[in-house]
Design a protein around this motif. Structure first.
Motif, short mmCIF file in Angstrom:
data_model
loop_
_atom_site.label_atom_id
_atom_site.label_comp_id
_atom_site.label_asym_id
_atom_site.label_seq_id
_atom_site.Cartn_x
_atom_site.Cartn_y
_atom_site.Cartn_z
N GLY A 52 71.26 18.22 29.64
CA GLY A 52 71.20 19.36 28.76
C GLY A 52 70.08 20.35 29.07
N SER A 53 70.00 21.36 28.22
CA SER A 53 68.88 22.29 28.29
C SER A 53 67.60 21.57 27.92
N THR A 54 67.72 20.50 27.18
CA THR A 54 66.56 19.70 26.81
C THR A 54 65.73 19.39 28.06
N HIS A 77 63.43 25.01 19.69
CA HIS A 77 64.09 23.70 19.59
C HIS A 77 63.05 22.62 19.85
N TYR A 87 70.28 29.88 17.24
CA TYR A 87 71.41 29.04 16.78
C TYR A 87 72.36 29.80 15.86
N ASP A 112 64.82 30.06 26.39
CA ASP A 112 65.79 29.03 26.00
C ASP A 112 67.09 29.78 25.72
N ALA A 171 70.03 28.34 25.82
CA ALA A 171 70.99 27.25 25.68
C ALA A 171 72.33 27.75 25.18
N HIS A 172 72.30 28.75 24.30
CA HIS A 172 73.55 29.24 23.70
C HIS A 172 74.15 30.43 24.45
N SER A 223 72.64 25.85 28.49
CA SER A 223 73.55 24.71 28.34
C SER A 223 74.94 25.16 28.77
N HIS A 280 77.40 23.36 28.68
CA HIS A 280 78.37 22.68 27.80
C HIS A 280 78.53 23.38 26.46
N LYS A 281 77.58 24.23 26.07
CA LYS A 281 77.70 24.80 24.73
C LYS A 281 78.72 25.93 24.67
C1 LIG Z 1 68.44 26.65 20.76
C2 LIG Z 1 68.65 25.35 21.46
N1 LIG Z 1 67.88 25.05 22.51
C3 LIG Z 1 68.02 23.90 23.20
C4 LIG Z 1 68.97 22.98 22.84
C5 LIG Z 1 69.11 21.73 23.64
O1 LIG Z 1 70.23 21.85 24.45
P1 LIG Z 1 71.02 20.59 25.04
O2 LIG Z 1 71.82 20.02 23.92
O3 LIG Z 1 71.86 21.19 26.11
O4 LIG Z 1 70.02 19.64 25.56
C6 LIG Z 1 69.81 23.24 21.73
C7 LIG Z 1 70.80 22.26 21.32
O5 LIG Z 1 71.48 22.38 20.34
C8 LIG Z 1 69.64 24.45 21.03
O6 LIG Z 1 70.40 24.75 19.97
#
Ligand SMILES: Cc1ncc(COP(=O)(O)O)c(C=O)c1O
Length: 446
Positions: free
Chosen positions: A76-78, A107, A163, A187, A189-190, A214, A216-217
């Motif tokens: 993930g982006s994590t 996040h 989000y 970030d 991710a979205h 991400s 996958h999102k």
């Molecule tokens: C704003 C934001 N950053 C980072 C993440 C982490 O992304 P990932 O689930 O791909 O690890 C999320 C996950 O919901 C997110 O909403």
């Protein structure tokens, strides 16, 4: 566009090889996909020492995103967020502590990354916000914050889109960061899909130094699939150091199913995705217009998100979510004040019709008052690292006034902490915990 990882996986699965290697299911799991679920066997390349099929596939992604380097994450982006931080943390002058200037709606991956790398965080607090996940900041506010710094931070960090579907002025903020010579990390991710709008609204095209997306999102890749992007004008050491920075936090067993999905996603993105995306965006705009005409309050401006300001419509987001569930629709997120729906070109026209009809059946009521998050900066008792690694205990929120937060108590989604590790729990934070139904918190032992 070629799909080197998937071609390898298909070839391997077809060869009826006796698998005396991981994983233990030997390709014979209950799931069909087990055939392709391999480890780094000969010919499959090694994710962060890539010089074969994975390198070729990442080169395709790099070309698609127009970056100096786009690297894959299967976590993930994590993972990509932590890697971005590790890369800038190394920029700190000898003897100084690394520090990031970050928008408050980060996040928890950001907080954990900073803690593990022992980085300090200076939070950019919004002047006003409707939700923890939103941190509206103007270019001027970021510029003022940088101008006030005696010693510049190692990076500015933004979450955009957030989000709820707010998109920051990344171009404006990136220009300011460039003027100060500070890398801008986003970030995103979205927002992986933003690259394929015409014109692109992707942070990498708007001046960000690095980005975590991400796949996958919003794109077609499997859960866990993400990118770390590095800009063409970023220091070369970021490109050179990226595999090691990712390895610092990553598993040594990346999922080939996730890698394969990233590989296939390249082909999808290269063949008509932009057109499909434009069609979907247009369709959502029509729905947005009809909902507004029906008196429903919408929130945010991200093209693939439909966010209802449930409170302004006179409902809770949870009640609206239940209404949708009764009609066979599962939303992304709902809380007291908002309802978030994530849409992609993979949603069918029938699904979009169903959603629109369901939302049009909602009759607007007198608005409910939202309890806005506090805007004051909470007092900091210790660094995030100290707070996350010190002995802690769980207590009732009601008894937590004046105590120091250890691990943040956050629901996932959205995983944006109410209070950050190391901060002192004040009355405003206590009220917010209660609002979001958090009854117990982890605090440092006294
Ligand atoms: C704003 C934001 N950053 C980072 C993440 C982490 O992304 P990932 O689930 O791909 O690890 C999320 C996950 O919901 C997110 O909403």
């Amino acid at each position: 566009m070629k799909t080197p990882i998937v071609d390898f996986l298909k070839g391997y699965a077809a060869r009826d090889i006796a698998r005396f290697h991981m994983p233990g299911h030997k390709g014979r799991g209950a799931l069909d996909a087990a055939r392709f679920d391999i480890t780094e066997v000969q010919g499959a390349d090694v994710l962060y020492h890539a010089d074969g099929v994975i390198a070729d596939s990442m080169a395709n992604a790099t070309a698609l995103f127009g970056t100096a380097a786009t690297l894959y994450s299967t976590e993930g982006s994590t993972l990509a967020i932590k890697a971005m931080l590790a890369l800038v943390a190394a920029d700190v002058p000898k003897g100084a502590r690394p520090r990031v200037l970050a928008a408050r709606n980060a996040h928890k991956a950001f907080l954990y990354g900073a803690a593990l790398l022992d980085m300090d965080i200076t939070w950019l607090m919004p002047r006003g916000t409707a939700h923890l996940c939103a941190c509206p900041l103007t270019v001027r506010e970021v510029e003022k914050a940088l101008a006030a710094e005696q010693m510049l931070p190692q990076a500015v960090y933004l979450t955009s889109p957030d989000y709820l579907g707010n998109v920051a002025d990344v171009a404006g903020i990136a220009a300011v960061c460039k003027r100060y010579g500070v890398p801008l990390l986003v970030d995103n991710a979205h927002g992986a899909y933003l690259r394929f709008l015409s014109p692109s609204r992707h942070p990498m095209d708007l001046g960000a130094t690095m980005c975590a997306d991400s796949a996958h999102k919003t794109l077609s890749a499997l859960t866990g699939a993400a990118y770390l992007h590095i800009a063409k004008d970023a220091p070369l050491k970021y490109v050179a150091g990226a595999p090691a920075a990712l390895s610092l936090f990553a598993s040594t067993s990346p999922s080939y199913l996730v890698l394969g999905s990233l590989d296939l996603c390249n082909r999808t993105l290269a063949t008509g995705y932009g057109e499909a995306l434009a069609k979907t965006v247009l369709r959502i705009e029509k729905t947005r217009k009809r909902l507004a005409e029906n008196g429903l309050a919408l929130y945010g401006d991200e093209p693939l998100k439909l966010t209802l300001d449930a409170a302004a419509c006179g409902y809770t987001g949870e009640a609206l979510a239940d209404t949708l569930r009764e009609k066979g629709i599962e939303p992304e997120f709902a809380d007291k004040d908002f309802l978030v729906l994530m849409i992609s070109p993979a949603n069918t026209e029938g699904e979009l019709d169903l959603l629109e009809r369901a939302l049009l059946s909602v009759v607007p009521q007198a608005p409910r008052v939202k309890e806005a998050p506090p805007l004051s900066r909470p007092a900091l008792a210790c660094t995030p690292r100290e707070a996350l690694l010190a002995p802690a205990e769980e207590i009732d929120v009601a008894l937590a006034l004046g105590r120091v937060l250890a691990a943040p108590t956050v629901a996932c989604p959205p995983a944006v902490p109410i209070l950050m590790s190391g901060e002192v729990i004040d009355a405003a934070a206590q009220a917010l915990f209660q609002k979001y139904g958090v009854t117990r918190v982890r605090v440092l032992k006294e």
